[in-house]
Design a protein around this motif. Structure first.
Motif, PDB file in Angstrom:
ATOM      1  N   HIS A  72       0.744  -1.236  -0.004  1.00 17.77           N
ATOM      2  CA  HIS A  72       0.240   0.429   0.043  1.00 17.77           C
ATOM      3  C   HIS A  72       1.015   0.892   0.124  1.00 17.77           C
ATOM      4  O   HIS A  72       0.041   2.650  -0.310  1.00 17.77           O
ATOM      5  CB  HIS A  72      -0.605   0.346   1.155  1.00 17.77           C
ATOM      6  N   CYS A  73       1.987   1.397  -0.006  1.00 17.34           N
ATOM      7  CA  CYS A  73       2.452   2.744   0.555  1.00 17.34           C
ATOM      8  C   CYS A  73       4.317   2.357  -0.549  1.00 17.34           C
ATOM      9  O   CYS A  73       4.848   3.750  -0.045  1.00 17.34           O
ATOM     10  CB  CYS A  73       3.214   3.008   2.582  1.00 17.34           C
ATOM     11  N   ARG A  96      -5.560  -6.308   4.917  1.00 17.75           N
ATOM     12  CA  ARG A  96      -4.287  -5.733   4.441  1.00 17.75           C
ATOM     13  C   ARG A  96      -4.575  -4.642   5.448  1.00 17.75           C
ATOM     14  O   ARG A  96      -4.401  -3.397   4.251  1.00 17.75           O
ATOM     15  CB  ARG A  96      -2.748  -5.923   4.486  1.00 17.75           C
ATOM     16  N   PRO A  97      -5.426  -4.062   6.018  1.00 16.48           N
ATOM     17  CA  PRO A  97      -5.465  -1.982   6.406  1.00 16.48           C
ATOM     18  C   PRO A  97      -4.374  -1.432   6.537  1.00 16.48           C
ATOM     19  O   PRO A  97      -2.701  -1.644   6.924  1.00 16.48           O
ATOM     20  CB  PRO A  97      -6.401  -1.874   7.550  1.00 16.48           C
ATOM     21  N   PRO A  98      -4.137  -0.282   5.477  1.00 19.08           N
ATOM     22  CA  PRO A  98      -2.792   0.507   5.320  1.00 19.08           C
ATOM     23  C   PRO A  98      -2.734   1.004   6.758  1.00 19.08           C
ATOM     24  O   PRO A  98      -3.378   2.355   7.766  1.00 19.08           O
ATOM     25  CB  PRO A  98      -3.306   1.500   4.391  1.00 19.08           C
ATOM     26  N   THR A  99      -1.476   0.499   7.010  1.00 16.68           N
ATOM     27  CA  THR A  99      -1.157   0.798   8.185  1.00 16.68           C
ATOM     28  C   THR A  99       0.197   1.987   7.858  1.00 16.68           C
ATOM     29  O   THR A  99       0.928   2.187   6.877  1.00 16.68           O
ATOM     30  CB  THR A  99      -0.245   0.750   8.921  1.00 16.68           C
ATOM     31  N   PRO A 100       0.201   3.426   9.210  1.00 20.06           N
ATOM     32  CA  PRO A 100       1.203   4.219   8.082  1.00 20.06           C
ATOM     33  C   PRO A 100       3.021   3.904   9.181  1.00 20.06           C
ATOM     34  O   PRO A 100       3.023   3.484   9.635  1.00 20.06           O
ATOM     35  CB  PRO A 100       0.609   5.199   9.381  1.00 20.06           C
ATOM     36  N   PHE A 101       3.834   4.176   8.230  1.00 23.49           N
ATOM     37  CA  PHE A 101       5.152   4.028   7.949  1.00 23.49           C
ATOM     38  C   PHE A 101       5.258   5.342   8.119  1.00 23.49           C
ATOM     39  O   PHE A 101       6.994   5.637   8.995  1.00 23.49           O
ATOM     40  CB  PHE A 101       6.075   3.635   6.872  1.00 23.49           C
ATOM     41  N   THR A 102       4.898   6.615   7.620  1.00 23.97           N
ATOM     42  CA  THR A 102       5.585   7.758   7.442  1.00 23.97           C
ATOM     43  C   THR A 102       4.479   8.397   7.447  1.00 23.97           C
ATOM     44  O   THR A 102       3.367   7.949   7.603  1.00 23.97           O
ATOM     45  CB  THR A 102       6.179   8.281   6.789  1.00 23.97           C
ATOM     46  N   LYS A 104       3.695  10.959   5.786  1.00 23.77           N
ATOM     47  CA  LYS A 104       3.137  10.972   4.306  1.00 23.77           C
ATOM     48  C   LYS A 104       2.314   9.850   4.013  1.00 23.77           C
ATOM     49  O   LYS A 104       1.542   9.219   2.770  1.00 23.77           O
ATOM     50  CB  LYS A 104       3.970  10.654   3.456  1.00 23.77           C
ATOM     51  N   THR A 105       2.287   7.989   4.347  1.00 24.38           N
ATOM     52  CA  THR A 105       1.754   6.996   4.206  1.00 24.38           C
ATOM     53  C   THR A 105      -0.341   7.467   3.950  1.00 24.38           C
ATOM     54  O   THR A 105      -0.630   8.195   4.404  1.00 24.38           O
ATOM     55  CB  THR A 105       1.605   5.883   5.246  1.00 24.38           C
ATOM     56  N   ILE A 106      -0.022   6.621   3.305  1.00 26.56           N
ATOM     57  CA  ILE A 106      -1.479   6.902   3.049  1.00 26.56           C
ATOM     58  C   ILE A 106      -2.771   5.804   3.665  1.00 26.56           C
ATOM     59  O   ILE A 106      -2.243   4.685   3.086  1.00 26.56           O
ATOM     60  CB  ILE A 106      -2.287   6.539   1.604  1.00 26.56           C
ATOM     61  N   THR A 107      -3.480   6.492   4.578  1.00 26.02           N
ATOM     62  CA  THR A 107      -4.251   5.110   5.215  1.00 26.02           C
ATOM     63  C   THR A 107      -5.684   5.218   4.703  1.00 26.02           C
ATOM     64  O   THR A 107      -6.088   4.579   5.938  1.00 26.02           O
ATOM     65  CB  THR A 107      -3.833   5.368   6.669  1.00 26.02           C
ATOM     66  N   ASP A 108      -5.941   5.899   4.341  1.00 21.35           N
ATOM     67  CA  ASP A 108      -7.163   6.282   4.401  1.00 21.35           C
ATOM     68  C   ASP A 108      -7.646   5.048   3.250  1.00 21.35           C
ATOM     69  O   ASP A 108      -7.207   5.275   2.204  1.00 21.35           O
ATOM     70  CB  ASP A 108      -8.325   8.298   4.025  1.00 21.35           C
ATOM     71  N   VAL A 109      -9.034   4.094   3.404  1.00 21.23           N
ATOM     72  CA  VAL A 109      -8.788   3.005   2.555  1.00 21.23           C
ATOM     73  C   VAL A 109      -9.727   3.760   1.426  1.00 21.23           C
ATOM     74  O   VAL A 109      -9.003   3.077   0.233  1.00 21.23           O
ATOM     75  CB  VAL A 109      -9.519   2.201   2.909  1.00 21.23           C
ATOM     76  N   ALA A 110     -10.361   4.359   1.640  1.00 16.53           N
ATOM     77  CA  ALA A 110     -10.919   5.900   0.186  1.00 16.53           C
ATOM     78  C   ALA A 110      -9.949   5.880  -0.806  1.00 16.53           C
ATOM     79  O   ALA A 110      -9.936   6.381  -1.894  1.00 16.53           O
ATOM     80  CB  ALA A 110     -11.956   6.420   0.357  1.00 16.53           C
TER      81      ALA A 110
END
Length: 172
Positions: A72-73, A96-102, A104-110
């Motif tokens: 995802h990122c 695998r829901p998107p989790t933050p790495f920074t 700037k990581t996109i974590t919102d599913v939409a």
């Protein structure tokens, strides 16, 4: 463990056979862009780097062959997600829901679904410091003779060298 081991080894051989022809392409790409280039494939829900070639600059990304990254990122991961149909993408995002790495990581599913749709349209994916705050990446799909996405090729470099306009220029 005979048959399962043989199946595992045969799968690894397929990936090695995919990677070997890519090395000269990556060497040329790294020479022309000055950046590290890499070829990766999807392995389950993750992305695995099969081939990596260092760039020509003094400061290079240190990703290694065999490195496992989230889809995802990363630019290559987004290419692989774009190859999924909508139902497969939704199933992936449930697993695998998107989790933050920074930050700037996109974590919102939409928002991530919108990003994947943009990648489907353009054929180019970006990672703007989403996995590593100090790196930017760009990737395109590698397709087999049937048109199926088998992997992706990308370049990555330091944010201070690969500003967004430079990524667009190197996309060609």
């Amino acid at each position: 463990i005979g048959a399962p081991l043989f199946t595992l080894a045969a799968g690894a051989l397929d990936e090695v056979e995919m990677a070997s022809p890519g090395r000269p392409v990556l060497e040329d790409l790294s020479t022309r862009t000055g950046e590290a280039s890499h070829f990766a494939v999807r392995s389950g829900d993750d992305i695995v780097t099969l081939v990596r070639v260092a760039g020509t600059g003094a400061f290079q990304m240190t990703d290694r062959v065999g490195a496992v990254r989230p889809a995802h990122c990363t630019a290559i991961g987004k290419i692989m997600l774009a190859a999924l149909d909508d139902a497969e993408l939704e199933a992936y995002l449930r697993r695998r829901p998107p989790t933050p790495f920074t930050p700037k990581t996109i974590t919102d599913v939409a928002c991530l679904i919108d990003e994947v749709r943009r990648v489907r349209t353009s054929g180019i994916a970006y990672d703007d410091s989403e996995y590593d705050i100090e790196a930017r990446c760009i990737a395109v799909a590698v397709r087999d003779f049937t048109g199926m996405v088998r992997g992706a090729v990308g370049i990555s470099g330091a944010v201070w060298r690969l500003w967004l306009q430079a990524l667009d220029e190197k996309a060609a």
